[in-house]
Design a protein around this motif. Structure first.
Motif, PDB file in Angstrom:
ATOM      1  N   THR A 359      -8.957  34.768   2.634  1.00  0.00           N
ATOM      2  CA  THR A 359      -9.130  36.185   2.947  1.00  0.00           C
ATOM      3  C   THR A 359      -8.578  36.507   4.337  1.00  0.00           C
ATOM      4  OG1 THR A 359     -11.141  36.205   1.614  1.00  0.00           O
ATOM      5  CG2 THR A 359     -10.824  38.044   3.131  1.00  0.00           C
ATOM      6  N   LEU A 360      -8.881  35.632   5.309  1.00  0.00           N
ATOM      7  CA  LEU A 360      -8.531  35.922   6.695  1.00  0.00           C
ATOM      8  C   LEU A 360      -7.133  35.463   7.080  1.00  0.00           C
ATOM      9  CD1 LEU A 360     -11.858  34.906   8.477  1.00  0.00           C
ATOM     10  CD2 LEU A 360     -11.161  37.151   7.688  1.00  0.00           C
ATOM     11  N   LYS A 361      -6.632  34.431   6.406  1.00  0.00           N
ATOM     12  CA  LYS A 361      -5.382  33.800   6.808  1.00  0.00           C
ATOM     13  C   LYS A 361      -4.200  34.767   6.903  1.00  0.00           C
ATOM     14  CE  LYS A 361      -4.506  29.505   7.883  1.00  0.00           C
ATOM     15  NZ  LYS A 361      -3.546  29.207   8.952  1.00  0.00           N
ATOM     16  N   ILE A 389      -3.203  46.918  17.306  1.00  0.00           N
ATOM     17  CA  ILE A 389      -2.364  46.226  16.317  1.00  0.00           C
ATOM     18  C   ILE A 389      -3.128  46.180  14.996  1.00  0.00           C
ATOM     19  CG2 ILE A 389      -1.212  44.063  15.745  1.00  0.00           C
ATOM     20  CD1 ILE A 389      -0.871  43.533  18.693  1.00  0.00           C
ATOM     21  N   ASP A 390      -2.489  46.667  13.950  1.00  0.00           N
ATOM     22  CA  ASP A 390      -3.165  46.784  12.650  1.00  0.00           C
ATOM     23  C   ASP A 390      -3.763  45.463  12.180  1.00  0.00           C
ATOM     24  OD1 ASP A 390      -2.553  49.426  12.538  1.00  0.00           O
ATOM     25  OD2 ASP A 390      -0.746  49.172  11.319  1.00  0.00           O
ATOM     26  N   GLU A 391      -2.994  44.388  12.359  1.00  0.00           N
ATOM     27  CA  GLU A 391      -3.481  43.091  11.872  1.00  0.00           C
ATOM     28  C   GLU A 391      -4.756  42.668  12.588  1.00  0.00           C
ATOM     29  OE1 GLU A 391      -0.403  43.713  12.691  1.00  0.00           O
ATOM     30  OE2 GLU A 391       0.759  43.429  10.851  1.00  0.00           O
ATOM     31  N   ALA A 392      -4.850  43.012  13.875  1.00  0.00           N
ATOM     32  CA  ALA A 392      -6.047  42.648  14.642  1.00  0.00           C
ATOM     33  C   ALA A 392      -7.262  43.397  14.111  1.00  0.00           C
ATOM     34  CB  ALA A 392      -5.845  42.961  16.121  1.00  0.00           C
ATOM     35  N   GLU A 398     -12.436  42.272   8.380  1.00  0.00           N
ATOM     36  CA  GLU A 398     -12.731  41.296   7.323  1.00  0.00           C
ATOM     37  C   GLU A 398     -13.717  40.238   7.813  1.00  0.00           C
ATOM     38  OE1 GLU A 398     -11.915  41.237   4.173  1.00  0.00           O
ATOM     39  OE2 GLU A 398     -10.785  43.095   4.307  1.00  0.00           O
ATOM     40  N   THR A 399     -13.520  39.799   9.059  1.00  0.00           N
ATOM     41  CA  THR A 399     -14.432  38.798   9.627  1.00  0.00           C
ATOM     42  C   THR A 399     -15.850  39.355   9.724  1.00  0.00           C
ATOM     43  OG1 THR A 399     -12.602  37.905  10.919  1.00  0.00           O
ATOM     44  CG2 THR A 399     -14.803  37.212  11.555  1.00  0.00           C
TER      45      THR A 399
END
Length: 423
Positions: A359-361, A389-392, A398-399
């Protein structure tokens, strides 16, 4: 596991150390575990293929290099590499021909007691019966590699392989019970003769693939229910142990496993190179500190000579360049190296071991890739800007969900009732 722990205790006995049982286990796992064997071969091949040179007064000497371009030296390197995994190597040189050695061999570890620097003639001999070689290394054509009480990396590897074999054995039992469909025969008869005939039919079905019954006999093939993904728990344990072995021997998994995540394979390749350079440095020291003085003692013209691996020399030369452009590049590389170190730490010690890593990878890899690009342009974001930053943001979101669910489940199972502020 009990047998292994007993072997370790015997090997660590300070008065009567006995490594025979431990070495028997080492021998078994290095011969039978294909993944461990593959990792050891990777370690060996990367060292054996490394180029080297002989330096005298910091200048290359091709004439001296020919001394080491021999089969005995290749064997010597093999034994020196194995010391990291087995813990100790006592290397013996054969007789000289034309004033040159032609071969080397390893004194059987079962006959060596490193703690007392002695050799026993029979494996059943007592420690007190050993012949000390401590003062006669040169005269008896011996080079000792490794410390006296080191039991090698195979000590750690054995634990993972025991757990791995345990999982594989349970997996085989599971498949034997639930892996094949069951034949169910329905019949109203209670006649023993007819029941015996039906039993024979079932036996024939298993061996020949078909069965013939009467008009009133029903046959039904039952698939085992609820076992479709039963292999997952065994497979995940096996893969986890293989992952631990990869990290133990070569520091990473990407170059040995079929699947590697975007952005991490290149990082892990650099980790392998780091491990390789560490081994090169260790073996280079062994050659310069032990082998060359030994060869000088036996008449080789190596006074003032220094053995040098090319890969290590390149690094030293690169670090002596101080022009402005190079310093700027080094500064940029330093940023990325710091990030790489961070990525490797998190990737190997945290994310790789989590059940929800899939999920997080993807978010984590994209985030690291973005930050690397920014770092190379000296545009590394601040803590506040990082959240833009969107990914952050996706990674944090998710975390948080995963932790929230995990904490909620944990509190339901626990008898402990925490304070409201904690919740």
């Amino acid at each position: 596991m009990e047998e292994f722990l007993q072997a370790v205790n015997l090997a660590k006995d300070t008065e009567r150390p006995d490594r025979k049982a431990l070495y028997a286990i080492y021998e078994k796992i290095t011969e039978r575990d294909s993944h461990l064997r593959s990792q050891l071969r990777t370690a060996h091949f990367t060292i054996q293929q490394s180029e080297f040179q002989l330096l005298v007064n910091k200048k290359e000497n091709d004439g001296l290099k020919e001394i080491f371009e021999t089969s005995w030296f290749s064997d010597f390197i093999t034994y020196a590499i194995d010391q990291e995994f087995w813990g100790h190597s006592l290397i013996e040189f054969g007789y000289k021909y034309d004033n040159r050695f032609k071969d080397t061999s390893l004194i059987d570890r079962l006959h060596v007691i490193p703690e007392f620097q002695s050799v026993i003639l029979e494996t059943t001999d007592d420690v007190a019966d050993g012949i000390s070689y401590a003062e006669n290394l040169n005269n008896w054509f011996l080079v000792e590699v490794g410390t006296k009480r080191d039991l090698g990396l195979l000590l750690t590897a054995t634990v993972d392989i025991i757990y791995k074999n345990d999982a594989r054995t349970d997996w085989a039992s599971f498949n034997e019970r639930f892996g094949m469909p069951l034949l169910a025969i329905k019949t109203d008869t209670s006649n023993e003769t007819e029941l015996d005939e039906l039993e024979n039919m079932a036996i024939n079905f298993g061996s020949n693939g078909y069965v013939i019954g009467g008009a009133d006999t029903e046959f039904d093939i039952k698939q085992a229910s609820g076992t479709e993904n039963g292999h997952d728990k065994f497979q995940s344990k096996v893969l986890m142990c293989d992952s631990y072995l990869s990290k133990l021997i070569n520091g990473q998994t990407a170059t040995s496993d079929e699947k590697s995540y975007t952005g991490s394979a290149e990082v892990q390749e650099r980790v392998l190179n780091t491990y390789t350079k560490g081994r090169l440095q260790r073996i280079q020291r062994i050659i310069n500190d032990k082998l060359i003085p030994f060869l000088i003692y036996h008449g080789y013209p190596l006074d003032g000579a220094k053995f040098q691996y090319i890969d290590l020399l390149k690094k030293e030369v690169k670090e002596t360049v101080t022009d402005t452009d190079t310093e700027k590049k080094k500064s940029e590389l330093k940023l990325n190296d710091d990030l790489t170190e961070f990525y490797t730490l998190v990737n190997s010690d945290i994310i790789e071991e989590l059940a929800f890593k899939d999920t997080l990878k993807p978010y984590f890899d994209k985030l690291i890739e973005r930050i690397h690009k920014l770092a190379s342009k000296n545009k590394l974001p601040s803590d506040a800007d990082l959240l833009q930053i969107d990914e952050a943001k996706k990674l944090l979101s998710e975390t948080a969900k995963i932790y929230e669910n995990a904490i909620a489940q944990g509190l339901k199972l626990s008898k402990y009732k925490p304070a409201a502020d904690f919740v």
